[in-house]
Design a protein around this motif. Structure first.
Motif, PDB file in Angstrom:
ATOM      1  N   LEU A 248       0.778  -1.202   0.070  1.00 59.99           N
ATOM      2  CA  LEU A 248      -0.174  -0.134  -0.008  1.00 59.99           C
ATOM      3  C   LEU A 248       0.805   1.420  -0.137  1.00 59.99           C
ATOM      4  O   LEU A 248       0.367   2.297  -0.294  1.00 59.99           O
ATOM      5  CB  LEU A 248      -0.957   0.005   1.227  1.00 59.99           C
ATOM      6  CG  LEU A 248      -1.932  -1.022   1.253  1.00 59.99           C
ATOM      7  CD1 LEU A 248      -2.691  -1.062   2.498  1.00 59.99           C
ATOM      8  CD2 LEU A 248      -2.757  -0.807  -0.046  1.00 59.99           C
ATOM      9  N   TRP A 249       2.019   1.126   0.311  1.00 62.42           N
ATOM     10  CA  TRP A 249       3.152   2.276   0.290  1.00 62.42           C
ATOM     11  C   TRP A 249       3.443   2.852  -1.325  1.00 62.42           C
ATOM     12  O   TRP A 249       3.795   3.870  -1.465  1.00 62.42           O
ATOM     13  CB  TRP A 249       4.373   2.056   1.058  1.00 62.42           C
ATOM     14  CG  TRP A 249       4.359   2.184   2.233  1.00 62.42           C
ATOM     15  CD1 TRP A 249       4.154   1.338   3.430  1.00 62.42           C
ATOM     16  CD2 TRP A 249       4.260   3.322   3.327  1.00 62.42           C
ATOM     17  NE1 TRP A 249       4.149   1.643   4.650  1.00 62.42           N
ATOM     18  CE2 TRP A 249       4.263   2.926   4.665  1.00 62.42           C
ATOM     19  CE3 TRP A 249       4.086   4.766   2.766  1.00 62.42           C
ATOM     20  CZ2 TRP A 249       4.069   4.134   5.530  1.00 62.42           C
ATOM     21  CZ3 TRP A 249       4.049   5.521   3.869  1.00 62.42           C
ATOM     22  CH2 TRP A 249       3.967   5.436   5.118  1.00 62.42           C
ATOM     23  N   ILE A 250       3.295   1.921  -2.155  1.00 57.30           N
ATOM     24  CA  ILE A 250       3.421   2.388  -3.653  1.00 57.30           C
ATOM     25  C   ILE A 250       2.455   3.281  -4.069  1.00 57.30           C
ATOM     26  O   ILE A 250       3.156   4.298  -4.427  1.00 57.30           O
ATOM     27  CB  ILE A 250       3.492   0.998  -4.529  1.00 57.30           C
ATOM     28  CG1 ILE A 250       4.591   0.150  -4.098  1.00 57.30           C
ATOM     29  CG2 ILE A 250       3.478   1.247  -5.904  1.00 57.30           C
ATOM     30  CD1 ILE A 250       4.635  -1.265  -5.057  1.00 57.30           C
ATOM     31  N   PRO A 251       1.037   3.330  -3.871  1.00 58.17           N
ATOM     32  CA  PRO A 251       0.388   4.245  -4.230  1.00 58.17           C
ATOM     33  C   PRO A 251       0.638   5.508  -3.604  1.00 58.17           C
ATOM     34  O   PRO A 251       0.413   6.572  -3.855  1.00 58.17           O
ATOM     35  CB  PRO A 251      -1.175   3.870  -4.033  1.00 58.17           C
ATOM     36  CG  PRO A 251      -0.935   2.671  -3.104  1.00 58.17           C
ATOM     37  CD  PRO A 251       0.370   1.968  -3.388  1.00 58.17           C
ATOM     38  N   VAL A 252       0.952   5.411  -2.192  1.00 60.56           N
ATOM     39  CA  VAL A 252       1.406   6.880  -1.472  1.00 60.56           C
ATOM     40  C   VAL A 252       2.364   7.434  -2.023  1.00 60.56           C
ATOM     41  O   VAL A 252       2.319   8.478  -2.112  1.00 60.56           O
ATOM     42  CB  VAL A 252       1.573   6.118   0.150  1.00 60.56           C
ATOM     43  CG1 VAL A 252       2.115   7.357   0.847  1.00 60.56           C
ATOM     44  CG2 VAL A 252       0.344   5.659   0.711  1.00 60.56           C
ATOM     45  N   VAL A 253       3.523   6.609  -2.250  1.00 59.92           N
ATOM     46  CA  VAL A 253       4.819   7.260  -2.881  1.00 59.92           C
ATOM     47  C   VAL A 253       4.410   7.959  -4.272  1.00 59.92           C
ATOM     48  O   VAL A 253       4.726   8.871  -4.766  1.00 59.92           O
ATOM     49  CB  VAL A 253       5.820   6.132  -3.082  1.00 59.92           C
ATOM     50  CG1 VAL A 253       7.077   6.713  -3.718  1.00 59.92           C
ATOM     51  CG2 VAL A 253       6.279   5.753  -1.886  1.00 59.92           C
ATOM     52  N   LEU A 254       3.639   7.111  -5.024  1.00 55.67           N
ATOM     53  CA  LEU A 254       3.210   7.563  -6.423  1.00 55.67           C
ATOM     54  C   LEU A 254       2.472   8.830  -6.344  1.00 55.67           C
ATOM     55  O   LEU A 254       2.849   9.927  -6.938  1.00 55.67           O
ATOM     56  CB  LEU A 254       2.480   6.658  -7.145  1.00 55.67           C
ATOM     57  CG  LEU A 254       1.597   6.774  -8.355  1.00 55.67           C
ATOM     58  CD1 LEU A 254       2.824   7.175  -9.451  1.00 55.67           C
ATOM     59  CD2 LEU A 254       0.892   5.434  -8.818  1.00 55.67           C
ATOM     60  N   SER A 255       1.689   8.870  -5.318  1.00 50.75           N
ATOM     61  CA  SER A 255       0.729  10.034  -5.087  1.00 50.75           C
ATOM     62  C   SER A 255       1.771  11.490  -4.843  1.00 50.75           C
ATOM     63  O   SER A 255       1.508  12.502  -5.261  1.00 50.75           O
ATOM     64  CB  SER A 255      -0.305  10.021  -4.094  1.00 50.75           C
ATOM     65  OG  SER A 255      -1.292   8.781  -4.511  1.00 50.75           O
ATOM     66  N   LEU A 256       2.603  11.034  -4.096  1.00 52.49           N
ATOM     67  CA  LEU A 256       3.448  12.258  -3.301  1.00 52.49           C
ATOM     68  C   LEU A 256       4.354  12.866  -4.597  1.00 52.49           C
ATOM     69  O   LEU A 256       4.610  13.839  -4.826  1.00 52.49           O
ATOM     70  CB  LEU A 256       4.383  11.738  -2.358  1.00 52.49           C
ATOM     71  CG  LEU A 256       3.507  11.432  -0.924  1.00 52.49           C
ATOM     72  CD1 LEU A 256       4.788  10.924  -0.091  1.00 52.49           C
ATOM     73  CD2 LEU A 256       3.041  12.710  -0.332  1.00 52.49           C
ATOM     74  N   ALA A 257       4.817  11.676  -5.320  1.00 50.52           N
ATOM     75  CA  ALA A 257       5.689  12.022  -6.509  1.00 50.52           C
ATOM     76  C   ALA A 257       4.886  12.715  -7.735  1.00 50.52           C
ATOM     77  O   ALA A 257       5.357  13.695  -8.039  1.00 50.52           O
ATOM     78  CB  ALA A 257       6.205  10.840  -7.236  1.00 50.52           C
ATOM     79  N   THR A 258       3.678  12.524  -7.665  1.00 52.83           N
ATOM     80  CA  THR A 258       2.744  12.947  -8.761  1.00 52.83           C
ATOM     81  C   THR A 258       2.436  14.335  -8.327  1.00 52.83           C
ATOM     82  O   THR A 258       2.330  15.428  -9.259  1.00 52.83           O
ATOM     83  CB  THR A 258       1.673  12.520  -9.040  1.00 52.83           C
ATOM     84  OG1 THR A 258       1.662  10.997  -9.351  1.00 52.83           O
ATOM     85  CG2 THR A 258       0.444  12.904  -9.963  1.00 52.83           C
TER      86      THR A 258
END
Length: 206
Positions: free
Chosen positions: A5-15
């Motif tokens: 679940l950390w992957i979408p979090v990291v993706l959201s922050l990077a986006t």
């Protein structure tokens, strides 16, 4: 092992970072901001390259940071279209610096992608997609020495495309000769390396 679940979090922050970075461009006109996006066609590429080339004369650092951030974003999250980023690098920064950037950023982005998958998704990927993993590993082994020639061809093509003013220029003998020469220069070293490796493997087997 971290949760997937950390992957979408990291993706959201990077986006969010990339979005605010592009929106914070100093003295960028509103009509130009619509052009500033990931290129997905040669037409998009031409528009973005033209805008950033005009813009970098007064804001080089911002253009540099934006390009690097966008490239790493694509590579880290394995988003298709890196060929357009290589072309854009050649169009903006030229043959020499564009090639260095493409090699460095593609390697760094691939490392980030590997680390992200290792810490947050390795268990799930190996469990549910073992055949895909084996296929990717095989592809990596086959193309172990192919990345730099590929980057060079893309950057050289981007450098050539940035100087074109019409389709007739693209089909001119000078342009075709330049791109053909670049392809030969880039592919010959990889071919020779593979030939040498094949000879070594045959000598070990005999």
């Amino acid at each position: 092992m971290g949760s997937i679940l950390w992957i979408p979090v990291v993706l959201s922050l990077a986006t969010a970072y990339l979005y605010f970075l592009s929106m914070s461009a100093p003295s960028l006109k509103e009509q130009d901001s619509n052009v500033l996006k990931f290129p997905s066609s040669l037409e998009d590429l031409t528009k973005v390259a033209k805008l950033l080339n005009k813009y970098k004369s007064e804001n080089f650092l911002f253009v540099f940071i934006l390009f690097c951030s966008a490239y790493l974003y694509k590579q880290t999250f394995a988003i298709p279209g890196s060929v357009f980023m290589n072309l854009l690098g050649g169009a903006i920064f030229g043959r020499f610096y564009g090639f260095i950037l493409a090699c460095f950023l593609s390697a760094t982005g691939a490392t980030c992608c590997f680390m992200l998958s290792k810490f947050f998704a390795k268990h799930y990927v190996l469990k549910y997609f073992p055949e895909k993993v084996n296929l990717i590993r095989k592809k990596i082994e086959e193309n172990n020495d192919g990345l730099m020639p590929y980057n060079f061809i893309c950057v050289e093509t981007g450098t050539t495309l940035s100087s074109l003013t019409s389709l007739d220029d693209l089909l001119s003998a000078k342009t075709l000769l330049s791109m053909g020469t670049a392809a030969i220069v880039a592919l010959v070293p990889g071919y020779l390396i593979k030939r040498r490796q094949q000879k070594r493997e045959l000598s070990k087997m005999s």
